[in-house]
Design an enzyme around this catalytic site. Structure first.
Site, PDB file in Angstrom:
ATOM      1  N   GLU A 148       0.853  -1.184   0.000  1.00 51.43           N
ATOM      2  CA  GLU A 148       0.000   0.000   0.000  1.00 51.43           C
ATOM      3  C   GLU A 148       0.896   1.243   0.000  1.00 51.43           C
ATOM      4  O   GLU A 148       1.878   1.287   0.725  1.00 51.43           O
ATOM      5  CB  GLU A 148      -0.850  -0.047   1.284  1.00 51.43           C
ATOM      6  CG  GLU A 148      -1.766   1.106   1.456  1.00 51.43           C
ATOM      7  CD  GLU A 148      -2.680   1.261   0.275  1.00 51.43           C
ATOM      8  OE1 GLU A 148      -3.415   0.309  -0.040  1.00 51.43           O
ATOM      9  OE2 GLU A 148      -2.661   2.340  -0.356  1.00 51.43           O
ATOM     10  N   ASN A 212       9.707   3.865   0.194  1.00 52.18           N
ATOM     11  CA  ASN A 212       9.808   4.730   1.368  1.00 52.18           C
ATOM     12  C   ASN A 212      11.264   5.134   1.640  1.00 52.18           C
ATOM     13  O   ASN A 212      11.524   6.259   2.074  1.00 52.18           O
ATOM     14  CB  ASN A 212       9.183   4.050   2.591  1.00 52.18           C
ATOM     15  CG  ASN A 212       7.678   4.283   2.655  1.00 52.18           C
ATOM     16  OD1 ASN A 212       7.108   4.914   1.766  1.00 52.18           O
ATOM     17  ND2 ASN A 212       7.030   3.774   3.680  1.00 52.18           N
ATOM     18  N   CYS A 264       5.712   5.767   9.418  1.00 49.66           N
ATOM     19  CA  CYS A 264       6.176   4.958   8.280  1.00 49.66           C
ATOM     20  C   CYS A 264       7.646   5.162   7.939  1.00 49.66           C
ATOM     21  O   CYS A 264       8.458   4.261   8.145  1.00 49.66           O
ATOM     22  CB  CYS A 264       5.310   5.262   7.061  1.00 49.66           C
ATOM     23  SG  CYS A 264       3.569   4.939   7.374  1.00 49.66           S
ATOM     24  N   LYS A 327       2.823  15.786  10.177  1.00 50.00           N
ATOM     25  CA  LYS A 327       2.657  16.540   8.934  1.00 50.00           C
ATOM     26  C   LYS A 327       1.247  17.110   8.924  1.00 50.00           C
ATOM     27  O   LYS A 327       0.400  16.680   9.724  1.00 50.00           O
ATOM     28  CB  LYS A 327       2.909  15.645   7.719  1.00 50.00           C
ATOM     29  CG  LYS A 327       1.863  14.570   7.496  1.00 50.00           C
ATOM     30  CD  LYS A 327       2.105  13.913   6.155  1.00 50.00           C
ATOM     31  CE  LYS A 327       0.975  12.987   5.790  1.00 50.00           C
ATOM     32  NZ  LYS A 327       1.153  12.348   4.512  1.00 50.00           N
TER      33      LYS A 327
HETATM   34  C1  UGA Z   1       4.612   7.711   3.568  1.00 44.41           C
HETATM   35  C2  UGA Z   1       4.721   7.539   2.040  1.00 44.41           C
HETATM   36  O1  UGA Z   1       4.751   8.829   1.421  1.00 44.41           O
HETATM   37  C3  UGA Z   1       3.542   6.740   1.487  1.00 44.41           C
HETATM   38  O2  UGA Z   1       3.688   6.532   0.104  1.00 44.41           O
HETATM   39  C4  UGA Z   1       3.505   5.398   2.222  1.00 44.41           C
HETATM   40  O3  UGA Z   1       2.404   4.612   1.799  1.00 44.41           O
HETATM   41  C5  UGA Z   1       3.377   5.631   3.715  1.00 44.41           C
HETATM   42  O4  UGA Z   1       4.497   6.409   4.167  1.00 44.41           O
HETATM   43  C6  UGA Z   1       3.359   4.306   4.396  1.00 44.41           C
HETATM   44  O5  UGA Z   1       4.378   3.638   4.412  1.00 44.41           O
HETATM   45  O6  UGA Z   1       2.293   3.877   4.853  1.00 44.41           O
HETATM   46  P1  UGA Z   1       3.201   9.317   5.178  1.00 44.41           P
HETATM   47  O7  UGA Z   1       3.948   8.686   6.307  1.00 44.41           O
HETATM   48  O8  UGA Z   1       1.730   9.497   5.268  1.00 44.41           O
HETATM   49  O9  UGA Z   1       3.442   8.473   3.819  1.00 44.41           O
HETATM   50  O10 UGA Z   1       3.843  10.749   4.996  1.00 44.41           O
HETATM   51  P2  UGA Z   1       4.637  11.541   3.868  1.00 44.41           P
HETATM   52  O11 UGA Z   1       3.712  12.411   3.127  1.00 44.41           O
HETATM   53  O12 UGA Z   1       5.502  10.632   3.080  1.00 44.41           O
HETATM   54  O13 UGA Z   1       5.556  12.465   4.777  1.00 44.41           O
HETATM   55  C7  UGA Z   1       6.528  11.885   5.649  1.00 44.41           C
HETATM   56  C8  UGA Z   1       7.291  12.932   6.383  1.00 44.41           C
HETATM   57  O14 UGA Z   1       8.198  13.584   5.513  1.00 44.41           O
HETATM   58  C9  UGA Z   1       6.463  14.025   7.036  1.00 44.41           C
HETATM   59  O15 UGA Z   1       6.953  14.253   8.340  1.00 44.41           O
HETATM   60  C10 UGA Z   1       6.721  15.233   6.154  1.00 44.41           C
HETATM   61  O16 UGA Z   1       6.615  16.445   6.853  1.00 44.41           O
HETATM   62  C11 UGA Z   1       8.142  14.981   5.697  1.00 44.41           C
HETATM   63  N1  UGA Z   1       8.498  15.637   4.414  1.00 44.41           N
HETATM   64  C12 UGA Z   1       7.844  15.324   3.283  1.00 44.41           C
HETATM   65  C13 UGA Z   1       9.540  16.561   4.387  1.00 44.41           C
HETATM   66  O17 UGA Z   1      10.166  16.858   5.425  1.00 44.41           O
HETATM   67  N2  UGA Z   1       9.868  17.154   3.195  1.00 44.41           N
HETATM   68  C14 UGA Z   1       9.228  16.864   2.052  1.00 44.41           C
HETATM   69  O18 UGA Z   1       9.593  17.429   1.004  1.00 44.41           O
HETATM   70  C15 UGA Z   1       8.187  15.920   2.091  1.00 44.41           C
END
Ligand code: UGA
Length: 437
Positions: A148, A212, A264, A327
């Protein structure tokens, strides 16, 4: 199609509601009775945009049932494993307790022809182990791995319109039958042309952790550049814009700041390293240790910066931290960079008040020693320093004059590089950010 969903967390609850929305008959089970009761009452047990509405939409159809009794899954032809795989306490490896318990609970109810579809993120090799257990109890059932990729905050859209569908299956007619059954479940997305990658079990499990790890690496890459920018007076946001125009690099996931957290990315890269060690290829993933370190350094750097703008000490300084969730658009505080920085500032003597549009309750449960405010106004009142730690849209759009009228000192740290420095400085604020002059 009659389907079951085992595990009703961020993944399972959304998956169950989306499957019912698509017209399937869904039985969803979880060991957490309180969570099940909330879902059965038609409410989401956590904040996910659109989930309450989706539950309300499918409730009158009777197609979605929640319960705690695993026997309720009997009769379903496809069983989705959606339980969590958190980091094991005191270790990098994944804790597979929930996966093992879910499989054990499912085994007695499997019928010939059933397909067990693994969606949880697991160390490679787990699916093969589950397949062997299933084969022992019900030789006519099949295991298929279908990782997923949903993001919290966009979970419904990502489930209904994923950017790819990955199947890991065993060779031969049983694998093909399982594939045909799951194709029926996902018929709408497949008809819409969502790309499908069909591969073996090991590859499918690796796809998820590889994706990831890549995302985590991309974020840590730009945060490493932020360290260089800080040492040279350069601006990491311009640097990201400039390199991001190269579509081989791409601008997405190149936002420097406090770094990644959540349930994650951090635990997945650690579990991946642990698994690589077990497989004797730990060197292949040594770089992920650096990715993790860069990420954690950003939190310390923000606290150092806070001390710097407060003339060398945080003792007695009133700090308003905007954001507790890992986030925006989520109430999830697991491994939240915002909370981690807030706690460190408090330990250094600051009086920290944290606010968040959705995550205050969860944050309080994890870190009861911090002070919390329900509103932004209450949090920033008389603050000596404002720290933007999670980029909720209401914080991105703050007006420096309005906030300025509430604080004791006009000092702001932009932990997510989302405010306009010129505008805040013009309003008399000391503006500092990670990776920017
Ligand atoms: C992440 C992956 O993006 C999904 O594809 C995956 O399905 C999911 O993990 C999972 O394994 O279930 P998620 O944990 O919801 O999703 O969050 P993200 O949107 O990936 O963000 C992760 C972190 O990275 C957040 O703390 C966000 O603030 C940070 N981030 C994101 C940054 O610091 N910089 C960025 O440019 C993007």
């Amino acid at each position: 199609m009659q389907v079951s969903v085992i595990g009703c967390g961020y993944l399972g609850a959304v998956h169950a509601a989306c499957m019912a929305h698509l017209g399937h008959e869904v039985t969803a089970v979880d060991v957490d009775a309180a969570k099940v009761a909330t879902l059965a009452a038609g409410r989401a047990p956590f904040f996910e945009p659109g989930l309450d509405e989706l539950l309300a939409e499918v409730a009158p159809t009777g197609r979605l049932r929640f319960g705690t009794d695993p026997a309720a899954v009997a009769g379903a032809r496809v069983h989705f494993l959606c339980v969590g795989t958190p980091q094991r306490a005191g270790d990098y490896a994944a804790d597979l307790t929930y996966v093992d318990d879910a499989v054990a609970a499912l085994l007695p109810h499997l019928a010939p022809g059933d397909v067990v579809v693994g969606k949880s993120t697991v160390p490679v090799g787990t699916a093969e182990r589950i397949a062997a257990e299933v084969a022992r109890v019900q030789p006519e059932a099949t295991v298929l791995w279908n990782p997923e990729f949903l993001r919290e905050g966009y979970a419904i859209g990502d489930t209904l319109r994923p950017d790819r569908i990955v199947y890991g299956l065993e060779d031969g007619p049983r694998g093909e039958r399982a594939r045909a059954l799951l194709d029926e479940v996902y018929a709408a997305a497949l008809a819409d042309g969502v790309p499908q990658v069909v591969t073996d079990l090991a590859t499918a499990q690796l796809v998820k952790v590889a994706a990831n790890s890549f995302l985590a690496t991309k974020i840590s890459f730009i945060n490493a550049m932020a360290e260089l920018c800080e040492a040279t007076g350069a601006d990491v946001t311009s640097l990201a814009d400039a390199i991001g125009h190269d579509d081989r690099i791409g601008r997405r996931f190149l936002n420097a700041g406090l770094g990644f957290g959540g349930g994650c990315l951090p635990k997945d890269i650690r579990a991946f390293m642990a698994r690589a060690g077990e497989l004797g290829v730990d060197q292949a993933l040594t770089f992920l240790r650096e990715v993790d370190q860069i990420n954690l350094r950003r939190r310390t750097r923000l606290v150092d910066l806070a001390r710097e703008v407060c003339d060398g000490s945080l003792v007695g300084v009133r700090v308003a931290v905007l954001g507790a969730a890992f986030k925006p658009n989520s109430d999830d505080v697991r491994d939240s960079p915002a909370l981690s920085a807030a706690a460190q500032m408090q330990l250094q003597g600051a009086h920290v008040v944290v606010t968040d549009p959705k995550a205050v309750e969860n944050a309080r449960a994890v870190l009861p020693g911090l002070a919390y405010a329900e509103t932004l106004e209450d949090a920033v009142g008389q603050a000596d320093l404002v720290v933007l730690a999670t980029e909720w849209s209401e914080y991105r759009e703050l007006d420096p004059e309005t906030v300025g009228a509430l604080v004791a000192h006009r000092r702001v740290l932009d932990g997510r590089n989302v405010l306009d420095p010129a505008r805040w400085r013009a309003a008399g604020w000391t503006y500092r950010a990670l990776g920017r002059p």
